[in-house]
Structures are given as structure tokens and as C-alpha cells.
Scaffold this motif. Structure first.
Motif, short mmCIF file in Angstrom:
data_model
loop_
_atom_site.label_atom_id
_atom_site.label_comp_id
_atom_site.label_asym_id
_atom_site.label_seq_id
_atom_site.Cartn_x
_atom_site.Cartn_y
_atom_site.Cartn_z
N GLY A 14 0.79 -1.22 0.00
CA GLY A 14 0.00 0.00 0.00
C GLY A 14 0.82 1.27 0.00
O GLY A 14 0.28 2.37 0.10
N ASN A 15 2.14 1.16 -0.12
CA ASN A 15 3.01 2.34 -0.17
C ASN A 15 2.87 3.02 -1.53
O ASN A 15 2.91 2.36 -2.56
N ALA A 16 2.76 4.33 -1.50
CA ALA A 16 2.55 5.11 -2.73
C ALA A 16 3.88 5.52 -3.35
O ALA A 16 4.82 5.88 -2.66
N THR A 17 3.93 5.46 -4.68
CA THR A 17 5.04 6.02 -5.45
C THR A 17 4.43 6.95 -6.49
O THR A 17 3.33 6.70 -6.99
N ARG A 18 5.13 8.04 -6.78
CA ARG A 18 4.62 9.03 -7.72
C ARG A 18 5.52 9.09 -8.94
O ARG A 18 6.74 9.12 -8.82
N THR A 19 4.86 9.15 -10.12
CA THR A 19 5.57 9.32 -11.39
C THR A 19 4.96 10.51 -12.11
O THR A 19 3.73 10.62 -12.21
N LEU A 20 5.82 11.39 -12.62
CA LEU A 20 5.32 12.56 -13.33
C LEU A 20 4.55 12.12 -14.58
O LEU A 20 5.07 11.40 -15.42
N HIS A 21 3.29 12.52 -14.66
CA HIS A 21 2.44 12.22 -15.82
C HIS A 21 2.49 13.36 -16.83
O HIS A 21 2.60 13.13 -18.03
N ALA A 22 2.37 14.59 -16.34
CA ALA A 22 2.32 15.75 -17.23
C ALA A 22 2.81 16.99 -16.48
O ALA A 22 2.62 17.11 -15.27
#
Length: 170
Positions: free
Chosen positions: A96-104
Motif C-alpha cells: 500500500g506504499n505510494a510512489t509518484r511518477t510525473l504524468h504531465a
């Protein structure tokens, strides 16, 4: 402490915390409003999604929201400058750990954004409409960060807003 000194201390404290109240002698205790934007407030409707594709599917192709620039006064202001807006895709691992990737990443002069001139509770602002770069975000969580850059290079950012992009089953 004598009563006069105590009353003066109480009034000084009240003046420092109650910026909407004008009491003689309090103006000097407040921060002067020099016109600099001090906060960026973004408001999202419950149905903030744009459906604009020619195919006519029900999944959204973008998001819309309102941006208000506050200087410290009660209402917001319109200013020259640039909005830098980032949308991140949020993925979760098995724990359940969140990772963020740049979408725009978007960069628009404020003059290119639709202005909300009608004075309401918040004052004038901007109506932002962004198209997603692809449909990978449908059904996922996204984070949106809005940064206002003044002409002198000063930047201030909004709070991060996490939204779940709906996937509409037909």
C-alpha cells in the motif's frame, strides 16, 4: 502588572491575530500588504472531469479546477505571471506504499488561462482546464501541484491535491 498595561498587552495581542479588525494603533503590528501573492488556493468541484474525446467514451480526458491567488487581503487577485502545474500518477505496491511518477507538466502564462472576473466569495481567479497526456491515469489516483511564478521569479505553490480519476464502466 497594572490594569492599563495589561489592557494594552491584551489589545496588542488581539490586533496581531485579528487582521480583519481595525483598532487604533494595530495597523503597525500587522504585516503590510505589499501585493505579493502569499498563497495559492485550488478548488475542485465534485465532478472536476473533462470528457472531450471524439470517440465519446465515458472516461475523462482531463481535469478542471479553480485557482485563487491570495495576497493577505480577504479576496483574491489576478496577477501577471506563470502557472507551473504538475500531475503525478500515484501507484501503490502490495503493502500500500505510494510512489509518484510525473504524468504531465504544464506551463501557462496567467494571461492564457480563463479568468473568473465575477466577484464571489473568493474574489477573482482562474479556471484551469488540463488534458491528460494519455489515458493511463483513468482509474488511478493522481496528485496535482500548482505553482504560481511572479514576473520577478518569486514562486509559491498550492497544497498537493490527490484525486481518483474515475473509470466509467459502460
Amino acid at each position: 502588572m497594572n490594569r492599563g498595561r495589561m489592557l494594552k498587552t491584551i489589545l496588542m495581542c488581539a490586533c496581531a491575530f485579528a487582521s480583519a479588525v481595525t483598532i487604533s494603533g494595530c495597523q503597525s503590528l500587522r504585516t503590510a500588504d505589499d501585493g505579493r501573492v502569499r498563497s495559492v488556493i485550488c478548488l475542485y468541484e465534485n465532478d472536476a472531469w473533462l470528457n472531450l474525446d471524439r470517440a465519446g467514451d465515458l472516461d475523462p480526458e482531463g481535469v478542471t479546477y479553480k485557482v485563487y491567488l491570495k495576497t493577505g487581503d480577504t479576496t483574491s487577485v489576478l496577477r501577471d505571471g506563470i502557472f507551473h502545474i504538475s500531475i503525478y500518477e500515484v501507484d501503490r505496491d502490495k503493502e500500500g506504499n505510494a510512489t509518484r511518477t510525473l504524468h504531465a507538466d504544464y506551463h501557462y502564462p496567467t494571461s492564457d488561462i480563463h479568468r473568473i472576473k465575477k466577484m464571489g466569495l473568493m474574489g477573482p481567479g482562474y479556471q484551469v482546464a488540463l488534458l491528460f497526456h494519455n489515458k493511463n491515469v483513468v482509474g488511478k489516483e493522481i496528485d496535482i501541484v500548482t505553482i504560481y511564478e511572479a514576473p520577478d521569479g518569486y514562486e509559491i505553490r498550492s497544497q498537493t491535491r490527490r484525486l481518483k480519476v474515475p473509470r466509467i464502466e459502460e
